[in-house]
Design a protein around this motif. Structure first.
Motif, mmCIF file in Angstrom:
data_model
loop_
_atom_site.group_PDB
_atom_site.id
_atom_site.type_symbol
_atom_site.label_atom_id
_atom_site.label_comp_id
_atom_site.label_asym_id
_atom_site.label_seq_id
_atom_site.Cartn_x
_atom_site.Cartn_y
_atom_site.Cartn_z
ATOM 1 N N THR A 89 0.856 -1.185 -0.226
ATOM 2 C CA THR A 89 0.128 0.084 -0.076
ATOM 3 C C THR A 89 0.890 1.154 0.190
ATOM 4 O O THR A 89 0.384 2.393 -0.234
ATOM 5 N N MET A 90 2.241 1.387 0.311
ATOM 6 C CA MET A 90 2.960 2.644 0.552
ATOM 7 C C MET A 90 4.560 2.375 -0.280
ATOM 8 O O MET A 90 4.763 2.503 0.036
ATOM 9 N N HIS A 91 4.357 1.733 -0.725
ATOM 10 C CA HIS A 91 6.134 1.218 -2.162
ATOM 11 C C HIS A 91 5.878 2.741 -2.941
ATOM 12 O O HIS A 91 7.711 2.651 -3.064
ATOM 13 N N GLN A 92 5.041 3.242 -2.932
ATOM 14 C CA GLN A 92 5.628 4.288 -3.429
ATOM 15 C C GLN A 92 6.613 5.051 -3.460
ATOM 16 O O GLN A 92 7.040 5.902 -3.131
ATOM 17 N N ARG A 93 5.518 5.102 -2.001
ATOM 18 C CA ARG A 93 5.978 6.956 -1.474
ATOM 19 C C ARG A 93 7.899 5.958 0.080
ATOM 20 O O ARG A 93 8.635 6.953 -0.452
ATOM 21 N N LEU A 94 7.692 4.151 -0.066
ATOM 22 C CA LEU A 94 8.854 3.985 0.249
ATOM 23 C C LEU A 94 10.242 4.346 -0.153
ATOM 24 O O LEU A 94 10.864 4.719 0.075
ATOM 25 N N ARG A 95 9.971 4.385 -1.613
ATOM 26 C CA ARG A 95 10.948 4.279 -2.700
ATOM 27 C C ARG A 95 11.611 5.377 -2.747
ATOM 28 O O ARG A 95 12.067 6.090 -3.277
ATOM 29 N N MET A 96 10.616 7.280 -2.205
ATOM 30 C CA MET A 96 10.686 7.901 -2.350
ATOM 31 C C MET A 96 11.935 8.589 -0.740
ATOM 32 O O MET A 96 12.135 9.034 -0.538
ATOM 33 N N PHE A 97 11.457 7.972 0.083
ATOM 34 C CA PHE A 97 12.603 8.145 1.895
ATOM 35 C C PHE A 97 13.599 7.753 1.382
ATOM 36 O O PHE A 97 13.505 7.061 0.750
ATOM 37 N N PRO A 98 14.268 8.716 2.419
ATOM 38 C CA PRO A 98 15.751 8.500 2.582
ATOM 39 C C PRO A 98 15.944 7.087 3.243
ATOM 40 O O PRO A 98 15.057 6.440 3.716
ATOM 41 N N LEU A 99 17.509 6.790 3.550
ATOM 42 C CA LEU A 99 17.301 5.858 4.512
ATOM 43 C C LEU A 99 17.212 5.901 6.017
ATOM 44 O O LEU A 99 16.282 4.476 6.109
ATOM 45 N N PRO A 100 17.752 6.152 6.391
ATOM 46 C CA PRO A 100 17.030 6.607 7.622
ATOM 47 C C PRO A 100 15.777 6.653 8.154
ATOM 48 O O PRO A 100 14.783 5.758 8.942
#
Length: 159
Positions: A89-100
């Motif tokens: 449900t959130m993989h597209q947002r996760l791709r834009m997150f920085p590593l921390p």
């Protein structure tokens, strides 16, 4: 790396390694700190290839872990399927997150995994006190950058 560029040999090898690490014998004091290896693997593959690895694959891997751990059949399967659903449900947002921030999401989602397993075990009569069951989520968050970069490297080389 392309959105769904995956290497099936890397997936199979990483699954075997995660399952072995999940049931490997360690000193009793270390067991509570052992990362949730299969949860990390489900998170990684659903995160990297959501159209190929999803809830069904997570369910099957959870069933395999249930059999290997001699746990109640379906407990790990359900919790890993929930993790896969949440990552989907959130993989597209996760791709834009920085590593921390990804590490924080790993902690939250694998914490949900651990809480769900703990809740079901409580319903079944397994009594565990305290919040020690969340320690694998903490160590998994710390291990996430290494697991992600390691699997990215081999996935890129072999795909």
């Amino acid at each position: 790396m392309a959105a769904d560029s995956i290497s099936y040999p890397v997936f199979l090898l990483s699954t075997v390694v995660a399952l072995v690490l999940s049931i490997a014998l360690f000193p009793l004091a270390w067991l509570q700190w052992r990362p949730e290896w299969l949860g990390l693997l489900v998170f990684y593959w659903v995160f990297r290839a959501p159209s190929r690895f999803g809830i069904f694959v997570a369910w099957m891997l959870g069933l395999l872990l249930d059999v290997l751990e001699s746990a109640t059949l379906g407990v790990n399967a359900l919790s890993l399927a929930v993790v896969a659903f949440l990552v989907l449900t959130m993989h597209q947002r996760l791709r834009m997150f920085p590593l921390p921030q990804q590490c924080l999401m790993v902690f939250l989602l694998l914490g949900i995994n651990q809480m769900l397993v703990h809740f079901i075990n409580q319903l079944l009569g397994v009594n565990v006190e305290g919040f020690g069951y969340l320690l694998p989520a903490v160590t998994s968050a710390f291990v996430w950058p290494f697991v992600c970069s390691f699997l990215d490297f081999f996935n890129r080389k072999l795909s």
